[in-house]
Design a protein around this motif. Structure first.
Motif, PDB file in Angstrom:
ATOM      1  N   VAL A  39       0.832  -1.214   0.000  1.00  0.00           N
ATOM      2  CA  VAL A  39       0.000   0.000   0.000  1.00  0.00           C
ATOM      3  C   VAL A  39       0.869   1.267   0.000  1.00  0.00           C
ATOM      4  N   CYS A  41       3.481   2.404   1.936  1.00  0.00           N
ATOM      5  CA  CYS A  41       3.869   3.097   3.156  1.00  0.00           C
ATOM      6  C   CYS A  41       4.792   2.175   3.941  1.00  0.00           C
ATOM      7  N   GLN A  57      -6.296   7.004   7.430  1.00  0.00           N
ATOM      8  CA  GLN A  57      -6.627   7.827   6.277  1.00  0.00           C
ATOM      9  C   GLN A  57      -7.560   7.042   5.353  1.00  0.00           C
ATOM     10  N   ASP A  59      -7.989   7.171   2.022  1.00  0.00           N
ATOM     11  CA  ASP A  59      -7.354   6.630   0.817  1.00  0.00           C
ATOM     12  C   ASP A  59      -6.553   5.372   1.130  1.00  0.00           C
ATOM     13  N   LEU A  60      -5.841   5.392   2.247  1.00  0.00           N
ATOM     14  CA  LEU A  60      -5.052   4.225   2.629  1.00  0.00           C
ATOM     15  C   LEU A  60      -5.961   3.074   3.033  1.00  0.00           C
ATOM     16  N   SER A  61      -7.056   3.381   3.698  1.00  0.00           N
ATOM     17  CA  SER A  61      -8.013   2.338   4.080  1.00  0.00           C
ATOM     18  C   SER A  61      -8.598   1.665   2.851  1.00  0.00           C
TER      19      SER A  61
END
Length: 276
Positions: A39, A41, A57, A59-61
């Protein structure tokens, strides 16, 4: 070390989000580093989300849901976990503020939130949101004043404030409000672990920072910078951009008035506001 806010996932939405992320990651046979690679990160950041020390966040979820095959489960939990008393764009920075070892702020136009009086905070909020209902304004004012509790803790972060002279001369809320505000800054400036400097109009030619900046340093995490404009804010974590902000702040600190000269100016301006 930054500790989880709450160890019971059933009493706190963010802790529940973190526990679910950990459960789903482990069920998928992925380490924190492996999930982070997929993802885009770091594994350390995944660990912070699972420990509920960082707000998730959206978008990250969404990427988590795609990688872990969980539909929109983590996205829905993220929306619950991101609820905050402060504006959404500031919420991440507000929580990091509570964990910082040092906070170094530059305020070009307005007195920063950690130094605001209630009257000044209310005047700013009413000006920024002229059509907001009274209850909403008061809720925002209370949230801003709540942030200042860290200054009452004897182990609070070292706070270094550089206030542009313009921020001291804008009569936000009227003359009485500004007099009270300047005297409050002068009082806070004399507390332990607090330094206040004024960057005068003439010094601006030697040190130029064009927006509000809050640089937060931690014992066990990288330095971050929060910048804010009208109705928007950005948390900067890129090392090169953080380093640029640090150097700009150092230059502003070097050409600003000394703490003692700044205190004298604050007290002098406060007296000016008492006279027509």
């Amino acid at each position: 070390m930054i500790q989880p806010r709450n160890t019971d996932p059933y009493t706190d939405p963010r802790t529940f989000y973190g526990s679910e992320l950990r459960r789903l990651r482990e069920a998928g046979g992925l380490s924190q580093d492996q999930l982070g690679e997929r993802v885009f990160c770091s594994g350390t950041y995944i660990g912070q989300l699972e420990a509920a020390t960082r707000r998730p966040q959206l978008d990250l979820s969404r990427l988590f849901d795609e990688v872990l095959g969980t539909g929109e489960h983590l996205q829905r939990l993220c929306r619950l976990a991101r609820k905050s008393k402060v504006a959404d764009y500031f919420a991440d920075a507000a929580e990091l503020e509570q964990q910082a070892k040092t906070i170094s702020e530059y305020a070009p136009v307005l007195v920063p939130g950690l130094l605001q009086t209630e009257a000044y905070a209310r005047a700013i909020t009413r000006t920024a949101t002229p059509f907001a209902p009274h209850e909403s304004v008061e809720e925002r004012v209370r949230a801003r004043l709540d942030r200042q509790r860290i200054l009452d803790d004897p182990t609070h972060p070292v706070l270094w404030e550089i206030l542009h002279e313009a921020a001291l001369r804008v009569p936000m809320g009227g003359r009485e409000s500004m007099c009270e505000q300047l005297l409050h800054i002068a009082e806070v400036a004399q507390r332990p672990r607090v330094v206040v400097q004024v960057l005068t109009f003439t010094a601006m030619a030697e040190a130029f920072m064009d927006s509000m900046a809050s640089i937060m340093c931690f014992d066990d995490a990288p330095t971050v910078v929060y910048t804010e404009g009208a109705g928007s804010g950005q948390l900067i974590e890129d090392p090169a951009l953080v380093e640029h902000s640090l150097r700009s702040y150092d230059l502003a600190r070097a050409v600003a008035l000394s703490p003692s000269a700044s205190l004298a100016l604050l007290q002098s301006l406060a007296k000016d506001y008492t006279h027509p």
